[in-house]
Design an enzyme around this catalytic site. Structure first.
Site, PDB file in Angstrom:
ATOM      1  N   ASN A  27       0.825  -1.347  -0.082  1.00 48.08           N
ATOM      2  CA  ASN A  27       0.229  -0.179  -0.462  1.00 48.08           C
ATOM      3  C   ASN A  27       0.604   1.258   0.018  1.00 48.08           C
ATOM      4  OD1 ASN A  27      -1.380   2.083   0.791  1.00 48.08           O
ATOM      5  ND2 ASN A  27      -2.434   1.047   2.116  1.00 48.08           N
ATOM      6  N   LYS A  68       0.299   4.117   0.023  1.00 49.91           N
ATOM      7  CA  LYS A  68      -0.552   5.320   0.458  1.00 49.91           C
ATOM      8  C   LYS A  68      -0.409   6.674  -0.597  1.00 49.91           C
ATOM      9  CE  LYS A  68      -0.238   3.042   4.725  1.00 49.91           C
ATOM     10  NZ  LYS A  68      -0.113   3.166   6.647  1.00 49.91           N
ATOM     11  N   HIS A  83      -9.379   1.641   4.601  1.00 51.22           N
ATOM     12  CA  HIS A  83      -8.036   1.472   5.371  1.00 51.22           C
ATOM     13  C   HIS A  83      -8.434   1.724   6.997  1.00 51.22           C
ATOM     14  CE1 HIS A  83      -4.155   2.523   6.484  1.00 51.22           C
ATOM     15  NE2 HIS A  83      -3.817   1.042   5.996  1.00 51.22           N
ATOM     16  N   GLU A 105      -6.944   4.566   8.076  1.00 50.35           N
ATOM     17  CA  GLU A 105      -6.761   5.655   8.007  1.00 50.35           C
ATOM     18  C   GLU A 105      -7.742   6.730   7.416  1.00 50.35           C
ATOM     19  OE1 GLU A 105      -2.560   5.196   5.550  1.00 50.35           O
ATOM     20  OE2 GLU A 105      -1.716   4.984   7.540  1.00 50.35           O
ATOM     21  N   GLU A 152      -4.899  -4.801  10.683  1.00 53.64           N
ATOM     22  CA  GLU A 152      -3.996  -3.952  11.283  1.00 53.64           C
ATOM     23  C   GLU A 152      -4.214  -3.235  11.392  1.00 53.64           C
ATOM     24  OE1 GLU A 152      -1.619  -2.703   6.656  1.00 53.64           O
ATOM     25  OE2 GLU A 152      -3.777  -1.655   7.254  1.00 53.64           O
ATOM     26  N   GLY A 195       2.940   2.222  10.755  1.00 51.11           N
ATOM     27  CA  GLY A 195       4.191   3.732  10.277  1.00 51.11           C
ATOM     28  C   GLY A 195       4.286   4.039  11.865  1.00 51.11           C
ATOM     29  N   SER A 216       3.472  -2.051  10.410  1.00 52.58           N
ATOM     30  CA  SER A 216       5.325  -2.129   9.854  1.00 52.58           C
ATOM     31  C   SER A 216       5.882  -2.879  10.393  1.00 52.58           C
ATOM     32  CB  SER A 216       5.679  -1.742  11.737  1.00 52.58           C
ATOM     33  OG  SER A 216       4.873  -0.493  12.253  1.00 52.58           O
TER      34      SER A 216
HETATM   35  P1  13P Z   1       3.504   0.393   7.714  1.00 52.22           P
HETATM   36  O1  13P Z   1       4.054  -0.994   6.972  1.00 52.22           O
HETATM   37  O2  13P Z   1       4.233   1.421   6.863  1.00 52.22           O
HETATM   38  O3  13P Z   1       3.112   0.684   9.298  1.00 52.22           O
HETATM   39  O4  13P Z   1       1.341   0.362   6.621  1.00 52.22           O
HETATM   40  C1  13P Z   1       0.878  -0.214   7.283  1.00 52.22           C
HETATM   41  C2  13P Z   1      -0.147   0.178   6.389  1.00 52.22           C
HETATM   42  O5  13P Z   1      -0.602   0.487   6.586  1.00 52.22           O
HETATM   43  C3  13P Z   1      -0.700  -1.134   5.450  1.00 52.22           C
HETATM   44  O6  13P Z   1      -2.101  -0.411   4.326  1.00 52.22           O
END
Ligand code: 13P
Length: 251
Positions: free
Chosen positions: A9, A11, A95, A97, A167, A173, A212
């Protein structure tokens, strides 16, 4: 046996130049044949990525899509049917976010999930608890509700053509990863919730872990019985690191 999947992803990252570099890096990876690989670029770069990855066994998906399947008057949105036309096969739904920052609620996500499937896209439903919810002992309740609303509205059968990504918000992150056992516990609960309705669907659906994930922790995570791969954020922006994670899923 479920075929593992590793998805990146990206983002809201990338320029035309950095995406070209990443495509080039992905093209040089020696990909194991037993793993499904996918990337989710920003919509702006989907055409560039699909053209650039032509001939490689890497699927391309979108990070979001509209609540209605077909094109129409919906300013700023992209229809699942348009994503199919562009060559996408997958779409992320829910997601954290988008749940947290864009305020997307269960009702909207149910519509997005159904609209995606109506066009033949595979939805990747993202679920996960915040740190506060985990500390309050509510992880399974929260994840159970996020999954449950789709089952109640659309029926468990929709998960025969979907993927689920667990997740934990506190692990995204942050460099904090759920331990393999913490992740496995939630994955097992997700599978049990599905199995209560339909054991065949539960056994077949792929459950990815995200938060992560790096090459350094991927082997241990992917070694757990109910973890069928990963949804990778930051580490998927580096082709070599992403390649190492994919190989971890192939072992
Ligand atoms: P990270 O791997 O940067 O922690 O992000 C995970 C994520 O949100 C994938 O959709």
């Amino acid at each position: 046996m479920r075929r593992p999947m590793v998805a990146g992803n990206w983002k809201m990252h990338g320029t035309r130049a950095s995406v070209a570099e990443l495509i080039n890096g992905l093209g040089q990876l020696a990909l194991p044949s037993g793993v499904d690989v996918a990337v989710f670029p920003p919509c702006l770069h989907i055409n560039q990525v699909i053209d650039g990855l032509k001939g490689l066994p890497i699927q391309v998906g979108a990070q979001n899509a509209a609540v209605q399947a077909q094109q129409g008057a919906l300013t700023g949105e992209i229809a699942p049917s348009q994503l199919v036309d562009a060559g996408c096969t997958l779409v992320l739904v829910g997601h954290s976010e988008r749940r947290q920052i864009m305020g997307e609620q269960d009702g909207t996500l149910i519509r997005k999930f159904a609209a995606a499937q109506a066009c033949g896209l595979i939805p990747v439903l993202c679920v996960g608890e915040t740190l506060e919810q985990r500390e309050a002992g509510k992880t399974l309740e929260v994840v159970g509700r996020q999954l449950g609303c789709i089952i109640e509205d659309l029926g468990v059968g929709v998960f025969a053509q979907a993927v689920i990504a667990y997740e934990p918000v506190w692990a995204i992150g942050t460099g904090l990863t759920a331990s393999p056992q913490q992740a496995q516990d939630v994955h097992a609960a997700i599978r049990a919730q599905l199995a209560a309705e339909n054991s065949e669907v539960a056994q077949g659906v792929r459950l990815l872990y995200g938060g992560s994930v790096k090459a350094a922790n991927a082997v241990e995570l992917f070694g757990m019985p109910d973890i069928d791969g990963g949804l990778i954020g930051g580490a998927s922006l580096n082709a070599d690191e992403f390649g190492a994670i994919i190989r971890a899923a192939g072992n």
